[in-house]
Design a protein around this motif. Structure first.
Motif, short mmCIF file in Angstrom:
data_model
loop_
_atom_site.label_atom_id
_atom_site.label_comp_id
_atom_site.label_asym_id
_atom_site.label_seq_id
_atom_site.Cartn_x
_atom_site.Cartn_y
_atom_site.Cartn_z
N SER A 1 0.81 -1.23 0.00
CA SER A 1 0.00 0.00 0.00
C SER A 1 0.83 1.27 0.00
N THR A 2 2.16 1.14 0.04
CA THR A 2 3.00 2.35 0.08
C THR A 2 2.74 3.23 -1.14
N ALA B 1 -1.94 3.56 2.74
CA ALA B 1 -0.70 3.26 3.47
C ALA B 1 -0.85 3.65 4.93
N SER C 1 5.52 7.74 2.72
CA SER C 1 5.25 6.30 2.78
C SER C 1 5.98 5.54 1.68
#
Length: 733
Positions: free
Chosen positions: A201-202, A207, A267
C-alpha cells in the motif's frame, strides 16, 4: 635544484647498503576524524563488538543465510546509524582548546528524551504482538499518538541538542544515545510493517500513517549522520530536493509538478523507490563487501607494501616522489572509496617528499589530489561508483571494468606527463638510491598482490561480484600467513571492526543519495531535465553534453564520489540516453564528471585535503589540481565521439583510437606545461594544442593531421636540442 649523481668508487654498493628496508610506514593506520570518539574500557569493547557483529552480519547474509531484501537493507542502514551515532559526535569535544563542558541540566534534558524514544520502541513490540494475534492493520491513532509523534519529537529534539552538547571524547553523549534508540524504533517498525501485505500500500492513501512517521524520523537520522561524517554539502542538496517535493507545485516553468501529499511521499521514500533503492542495494552488498576486503588488506599491511613498491619502481625518476604518488594513489584508490580519503592515506607521505625534491607546496598537493581522484576510475574496483553503475544500467560489472581500462590509462598517463614535464622544466632530481627501498627486496613479496589478482580472475571466470569479493577477502588473510604481518584471530577481528567503522560514511552517503534519488523519481524532475537536454540537443549535441557536464560537476561539488554519481545518474544520464547516446557511454560520461568534481574549483574536497597536508592555499591547490587533471575533463567527450574508447567497436578501431588518444594526451600535457623535449614557445604551444585536439577528437583525417603536427613538433624539439638549444636539463633516474 639539479643534483649530480655520485660517481665515487664503491658509491653504488654503499648506497645499496644504506638503502632503507621500507620508506612507507603507517599508510594502513586508521585515520581518526576530529569528531570521532575514542572509547576506553567497557565502552570500547561494546562498540568494537558492535562493529565486528555488523561486518560479520553482512558476510553471513551475503554468503550463507540470505535475508529478505527490504529487511536486509533496513538492518544495513539501522546498523550504520547506531554505530555512527555511537562513534561520531555532533559537535566539538569538551576540553579541546577552550571548549567548555555542557551544563548538568542539559544532560538531564537529554536523558529525559529517552522516555519518548523508548516509548516509541516499546510500541513497536506491542504492534508486533497485535499483528501476531491476527490484526490486519494497526489503529491509526496508536500509530500517530503512541509511535509517530513521540518518535519524531525525540529524534528532532535529540538532533538539536546534539549540536550543542559538549562532552569529553571518551564518553557517549545522552542525545546520541536517544538517536540510537530512535534508529532501532524506525527499523523495527518498518521491518514489521513491510513483512505484512500492507507493504503493497506504500504510496497510496491506504498506506499506514506510521510508515510516513518512521520514514520522516529515518530521513532526519540519515541527514544528521551524513552531516557528521561527510559535511554539509550533501545535506544541503538533500534539503533542497526535499523542499522541492512540497514547493514544486508553486514553481513556474518546467520545474513545476502536480505535487505529493506528506503521507504519499514519505510512505514511499523509504522503499526501493528511494532510500532502499539502487544506492542502498549497492552499499549493502558490493560496497560493504569491498570495504571488508580493504580492511583485510590494511590489517595485513598491504597498503604499506603498495606505497613502498611504488617508491622502489619510480622513486629515482626525475620528480620521483610525484611519480610515486601517481602509482601509489592508483593502487590505493582501487581499495579506497573516496578521493579525499586516498589523499590523506598516501599524501601524508608523498607530499612532504615532493616538496623536498623541489615541487612548490601548491604543486605537491595538486599532484596528490589529481592522482588520488584517478584512483576512483581505476579498474577493477573503481571506488564504489562502478557497482552503482552496474546496478542502475544492468550492464555486467566485468563489462564496465573492461570499458574503464583505456580511459583510466589515459588519465594516469596525462597526470604522469604533466608531472614529468614540470620536473624537466624545473630541473628537479629524483630520489637517491639510498633514499628508497630496494626493488630486489620488495619484488620477493610480490605475492601480496595475489588477493587483487584473485579478485580479477574470479570476476572474469564468471563468479558473482559477491563471491569474488569474498574469495579475495579470504585470500588476503591466507596470503598474510606467508608475509611479515600474519593475520591471526585477533587481526581478523580487528579487520572486521575496522570495516564496520569504515563503512559508516559510505553507507550514510548512499542512504542520503537514495533520499535524493527518491525525490527525483517520485516527483518526475529527472524527466524534466531529460526534456531540457533533448531541447538543447536540437540545437547542438555538444551544447547538451556541455550542459550535462556542468550539472554533473555542480551536483558533485562537496559530495563523495558515490553520492555524486548516484544523483547525476538519476538527473542527467536519462537525458543523455534520450538524445541518442548509448547507455554505457552516457553513464561513463556522468561518472567521470562526478569523480572529477573532487578537484574542480570552487568546492574540491580532494584538493582541500591535500592543501591541508601541504600547507598551501586551498583554492590555489584546487586550481592547480584542475590543470593537472585536465585530461579527465576531455576524456568523457572522447567517449561520445569515439565509443571505441570504451571498447565499443572492432579491435582495429579500439587500437587506433587508443594510440591516437594517447599521443593527443601527451601533446596536451606538453601544451599545459610548456615543455616537450625542451622549452616550448607560445606559438608552438598553440600548434600543439590544435594537434592534441585533432588526435583526441578521434576522426581518421583529424588523427592524421594531429599525428603530422606531433611529428613536426618532435623533430623541431630534437633539432633544437641537437643544434645547441638551451633547454634546462635535469638528472633523471
Amino acid at each position: 635544484m639539479s643534483n649530480s649523481p655520485d660517481t665515487r668508487p664503491g658509491a653504488s654498493e654503499e648506497a645499496v647498503d644504506k638503502a632503507p628496508e621500507t620508506i612507507a610506514d603507517g599508510v594502513d593506520e586508521e585515520v581518526v576524524e576530529s569528531n570521532r570518539r575514542l572509547y576506553t574500557g567497557w565502552q570500547w569493547l561494546l562498540f568494537a563488538a558492535l562493529a565486528i557483529a555488523y561486518s560479520s552480519f553482512h558476510l553471513i547474509s551475503l554468503n550463507v543465510y540470505p535475508m529478505e531484501t527490504w529487511s536486509f537493507r533496513i538492518v544495513h542502514i539501522a546498523g550504520a546509524l547506531i554505530l555512527g551515532y555511537g562513534l561520531y559526535a555532533g559537535t566539538r569535544f569538551a576540553g579541546e582548546g577552550d571548549v567548555p563542558h555542557s551544563p548538568a541540566w542539559l544532560r538531564w534534558v537529554s536523558f529525559a528524551l529517552l522516555v519518548p524514544a523508548g516509548y516509541a520502541l516499546f510500541q513497536v513490540f506491542r504492534m508486533q504482538q497485535m499483528i501476531a494475534d491476527g490484526a490486519m492493520r494497526i489503529d491509526p491513532a496508536i500509530e500517530a499518538w503512541h509511535y509517530g509523534y513521540p518518535l519524531i519529537f525525540a529524534t528532532a529534539a535529540a538532533i538539536l541538542l546534539s549540536w550543542g552538547y559538549r562532552q569529553v571524547r571518551e564518553k557517549l553523549s545522552p542525545p546520541d544515545l536517544v538517536l540510537m534508540v530512535s534508529a532501532l524504533a524506525v527499523a523495527g517498525y518498518l521491518i514489521l510493517i513491510f513483512g505484512t501485505p500492507l507493504r503493497a500500500s506504500t504510496g497510496t492513501s491506504f498506506a499506514p500513517i506510521g510508515i510516513s512517521y518512521a520514514a520522516l524520523a529515518g530521513s532526519l537520522l540519515i541527514l544528521e549522520l551524513t552531516r557528521r561524517v561527510a559535511g554539509l554539502a550533501l545535506v544541503i542538496i538533500s534539503a533542497i530536493f526535499l523542499l522541492y517535493v512540497f514547493a514544486g507545485p508553486y514553481l513556474p516553468g518546467f520545474l513545476g509538478y502536480p505535487g505529493l501529499s506528506f503521507n504519499r511521499f514519505f510512505s514511499q521514500v523509504y522503499t526501493d523507490a528511494g532510500i532502499l533503492g539502487p544506492t542502498t542495494a549497492v552499499s549493502s552488498t558490493y560496497i560493504i563487501l569491498f570495504i571488508i576486503f580493504a580492511a583485510f588488506l590494511q590489517a595485513s599491511k598491504v597498503g604499506d607494501y603498495f606505497v613502498n613498491f611504488a617508491f622502489a619502481a619510480a622513486g629515482r625518476a626525475r620528480g620521483g616522489p610525484a611519480k610515486v604518488s601517481i602509482f601509489a594513489s592508483g593502487l590505493m584508490g582501487m581499495i579506497n572509496g573516496t578521493s579525499a580519503g586516498n589523499v590523506v592515506s598516501t599524501g601524508s607521505l608523498t607530499i612532504p617528499l615532493m616538496k623536498k625534491v623541489g615541487y612548490p607546496s601548491k604543486s605537491a598537493g595538486a599532484i596528490e589530489a589529481a592522482a588520488s581522484t584517478g584512483g576512483q576510475i581505476m579498474p577493477p574496483i573503481m571506488g564504489a561508483g562502478a557497482f552503482i553503475m552496474a546496478e542502475i544500467t544492468g550492464i555486467p560489472y566485468t563489462e564496465i571494468a573492461v570499458a574503464a581500462l583505456i580511459p583510466a590509462i589515459l588519465y594516469f598517463l596525462s597526470v604522469y606527463c604533466m608531472v614529468d614535464f614540470e620536473a624537466a622544466r624545473k630541473g628537479m632530481r629524483g630520489m637517491r638510491k639510498d633514499e628508497i627501498p630496494l626493488f630486489s627486496k620488495l619484488v620477493k613479496q610480490v605475492y601480496l598482490f595475489a588477493p587483487i589478482i584473485i579478485l580479477i580472475a574470479a570476476l572474469f571466470m564468471g563468479y558473482s561480484v559477491i563471491r569474488a569479493g569474498t574469495l579475495a577477502t579470504a585470500s588476503a588473510a591466507v596470503v598474510s600467513w606467508i608475509s611479515p604481518h600474519k593475520m591471526g584471530i585477533r587481526a581478523i577481528l580487528k579487520a572486521l571492526q575496522l570495516a564496520g567503522t569504515m563503512a559508516i560514511q559510505i553507507i550514510a552517503v548512499c542512504a542520503c543519495a537514495g533520499l535524493i534519488v527518491g525525490v527525483i523519481s517520485l516527483t518526475g524532475v529527472g524527466a524534466r531535465f531529460s526534456s531540457l537536454l533533448l531541447g538543447l540537443a536540437g540545437f547542438s549535441q555538444l551544447l547538451a553534453l556541455f550542459f550535462a557536464m556542468c550539472i554533473s560537476i555542480l551536483l558533485g561539488m562537496g559530495m563523495p564520489t558515490t553520492a555524486a554519481y548516484a544523483v547525476a545518474a538519476s538527473v542527467v544520464a536519462p537525458g543523455l540516453i534520450n538524445i541518442g547516446i548509448q547507455p554505457l557511454v552516457a553513464h561513463f560520461f556522468v561518472f567521470y564528471f562526478a569523480v572529477v568534481s573532487a578537484i574542480t574549483p570552487p568546492v574540491a574536497l580532494a584538493s582541500y585535503a591535500a592543501a591541508g597536508i601541504s600547507g598551501a592555499n586551498a583554492m590555489g591547490t584546487s586550481v592547480a589540481s584542475f590543470k593537472i587533471g585536465l585530461a579527465a575533463f576531455i576524456v568523457p567527450f572522447m567517449f561520445f565521439y569515439s565509443p571505441a574508447m570504451l571498447m565499443e567497436g572492432s579491435a582495429l578501431q579500439i587500437l587506433r583510437v587508443g594510440l591516437t588518444a594517447t599521443l593527443g594526451i601527451v601533446l596536451l600535457a606538453a601544451t599545459v606545461q610548456a615543455w616537450f623535449f625542451g622549452p616550448v614557445k607560445a606559438w608552438q604551444r598553440l600548434v600543439m594544442l590544435v594537434g592534441a585536439i585533432f588526435m583526441i577528437y578521434g576522426g581518421i583525417y583529424t588523427d592524421v593531421a594531429g599525428l603530422a603536427i606531433g611529428v613536426l613538433m618532435f623533430l623541431m624539439q630534437r633539432g633544437l636540442r641537437g643544434g645547441g638549444g638551451t633547454p634546462r636539463t635535469a638528472t633523471s633516474g
